[in-house]
Design an enzyme around this catalytic site. Structure first.
Site, PDB file in Angstrom:
ATOM      1  N   THR A  22       0.840  -1.203   0.000  1.00 39.90           N
ATOM      2  CA  THR A  22       0.000   0.000   0.000  1.00 39.90           C
ATOM      3  C   THR A  22       0.869   1.245   0.000  1.00 39.90           C
ATOM      4  OG1 THR A  22      -1.855  -1.096   1.100  1.00 39.90           O
ATOM      5  CG2 THR A  22      -1.748   1.298   1.265  1.00 39.90           C
TER       6      THR A  22
ATOM      7  N   ASN B 290      -5.691  -9.573  -7.783  1.00 40.33           N
ATOM      8  CA  ASN B 290      -5.828 -10.219  -6.479  1.00 40.33           C
ATOM      9  C   ASN B 290      -7.115 -11.026  -6.348  1.00 40.33           C
ATOM     10  OD1 ASN B 290      -6.894  -7.457  -6.563  1.00 40.33           O
ATOM     11  ND2 ASN B 290      -7.544  -7.826  -4.463  1.00 40.33           N
TER      12      ASN B 290
ATOM     13  N   SER C 116       4.926  -7.013  -1.379  1.00 42.56           N
ATOM     14  CA  SER C 116       4.611  -7.100   0.046  1.00 42.56           C
ATOM     15  C   SER C 116       4.973  -8.481   0.565  1.00 42.56           C
ATOM     16  CB  SER C 116       3.123  -6.830   0.283  1.00 42.56           C
ATOM     17  OG  SER C 116       2.845  -6.650   1.650  1.00 42.56           O
TER      18      SER C 116
ATOM     19  N   HIS D 260       4.095 -10.324   3.197  1.00 37.56           N
ATOM     20  CA  HIS D 260       3.152 -11.274   3.806  1.00 37.56           C
ATOM     21  C   HIS D 260       2.359 -12.070   2.783  1.00 37.56           C
ATOM     22  CE1 HIS D 260      -0.931  -9.358   3.406  1.00 37.56           C
ATOM     23  NE2 HIS D 260      -0.184  -8.302   3.116  1.00 37.56           N
TER      24      HIS D 260
ATOM     25  N   THR E 108      13.523   5.062  10.419  1.00 33.84           N
ATOM     26  CA  THR E 108      14.395   3.934  10.741  1.00 33.84           C
ATOM     27  C   THR E 108      13.830   2.647  10.161  1.00 33.84           C
ATOM     28  OG1 THR E 108      15.069   5.003  12.788  1.00 33.84           O
ATOM     29  CG2 THR E 108      15.458   2.633  12.618  1.00 33.84           C
TER      30      THR E 108
ATOM     31  N   CYS F  88     -18.690  -4.766   1.528  1.00 33.86           N
ATOM     32  CA  CYS F  88     -19.815  -4.229   2.277  1.00 33.86           C
ATOM     33  C   CYS F  88     -19.642  -2.739   2.507  1.00 33.86           C
ATOM     34  CB  CYS F  88     -19.939  -4.936   3.630  1.00 33.86           C
ATOM     35  SG  CYS F  88     -20.507  -6.635   3.486  1.00 33.86           S
TER      36      CYS F  88
END
Length: 383
Positions: free
Chosen positions: A70, A148, A196, A198, A233, A321
């Site tokens: 993102t 996705n 990303s 994950h 950092t 939703c």
């Protein structure tokens, strides 16, 4: 539990958990510190950058660590606007990730032209529309490598070549493709690319924006870190886990793709046999090997997902939703899918933990819906 929501997130690999924990325990130095302990962290940062670059098909100097895809997408967008000057124009495919689309469309409120490029019935960018859009100057063209929701793949190298010929910076969102199929940032000829950790066994909260060497791109966050391209950092535990996940993905990606593709095809074929009213979205286009987005005639997404979850099977839907109820997936609507059909869409995305026995259980659970009365309940929230 049978987990079929790997496009939303993946379980962290055991070696990733170990790397993150080890960094928190003994490698927590600041890479910007000049003393030995800080320089040890700096060395680990450099090694991690090389691992991520290898997965991306890029050079280490091109890797800018971020908090995730993102942030990387927003960095690409904000940098394009900063470079463009007055009256910029932004081009995106109509099937981009919903969060990125919302960020781009908000720009219209301040007078920035944002053009959504149409896709065909399979979700592939329409070549004529792209050529027309690139005939006029633009600050940025952004296209997902793999969707996705449907898993549909875009011809990234061809799109990059057209953008380059038009002099338009090209950003590819490779969030869903990373770790599933080979990335080739250099070969594609893209200017920017988002990732990303994950999505392929790494930790949440860590990603990267790949910036082509020699391309000056304004930072989203000011600071000296990341060669002045992203202040703050560095998240060393997350980056350590990202690096381990990237190395593991490179080692297992090809056999995983073959295995998961075979499982997905088995699942799809079995469901077509047992569910006459089955629709598979994007089935005629190249797709990620792990992704199957479908709708069962007469069945709402929430009924299907509830049926699955009662049997310990976890998936997601293609509806979102809102305060006024459920809205059909913008991806499916862009593909021309009627709202009623889109509201029944369910996404099954496979991963490392799935096997043939689990797929047989999923087929059994979904096939039993053919004996149920049709449902018209609203769809569930997408993940």
């Amino acid at each position: 539990m049978i987990y079929l929501d790997h496009n939303a997130t993946t379980p962290p690999l055991p070696e990733v958990i170990e790397a993150v924990t080890d960094c928190l325990r003994s490698g927590w130095g600041n890479p910007s510190s000049k003393h030995g302990f800080g320089q040890q962290a700096r060395g680990a940062l450099a090694q991690a950058r090389a691992e991520v670059a290898a997965l991306a098909g890029a050079q280490p100097v091109e890797v800018v660590f971020t908090s995730g895809a993102t942030e990387a997408n927003h960095h690409a967008l904000s940098g394009a606007l900063a470079r463009a000057g007055a009256a910029p124009r932004v081009l995106l495919s109509a099937t981009e990730h919903s969060g990125f689309l919302k960020a781009a469309l908000r720009l219209r409120e301040v007078g920035i032209e944002v053009e959504l490029l149409p896709v065909d019935a399979q979700g592939r960018l329409q070549p004529d529309a792209l050529a027309t859009a690139l005939a006029e100057p633009a600050a940025l063209l952004s296209v997902m490598a793999a969707n996705n929701e449907t898993g549909v793949l875009q011809p990234v190298a061809d799109i990059a070549a057209q953008a380059r010929a038009a002099g338009v910076p090209f950003h590819v969102d490779a969030t869903q493709m990373a770790g599933k199929l080979a990335l080739d940032f250099a070969g594609w000829g893209a200017d920017l690319m988002s990732m990303s950790a994950h999505k392929f066994g790494g930790p949440k909260g860590c990603g990267a924006l790949i910036v082509r060497k020699g391309l000056s791109w304004p930072p989203l966050l000011s600071g000296q870190q990341e060669r002045g391209r992203r202040g703050g950092t560095e998240n060393m535990p997350g980056i350590a886990g990202f690096a381990v996940a990237a190395r593991a993905a490179r080692a297992t990606m090809q056999p995983d793709a073959l295995r998961l593709g075979a499982l997905r095809d088995t699942l799809e074929a079995a469901l077509r046999e047992t569910l006459p009213g089955l629709t598979v979205f994007g089935a005629a286009a190249p797709r990620l090997p792990n992704t199957l987005m479908l709708a069962i005639a007469g069945q709402s997404a929430d009924r299907v997902l509830d049926r699955l979850e009662r049997q310990g099977i976890f998936a997601s839907s293609g509806a979102a939703c809102s305060s006024g109820g459920s809205e059909a997936s913008h991806v499916l609507r862009a593909m021309g899918v009627p709202a009623a059909d889109a509201l029944g869409a369910v996404r099954l995305s496979l991963g490392r933990g799935n096997d043939a026995e689990q797929i047989a259980r999923v087929v059994q659970a979904l096939s039993s819906l053919a004996l149920q009365q049709p449902s018209v309940a609203p769809a569930a929230t997408t993940h």
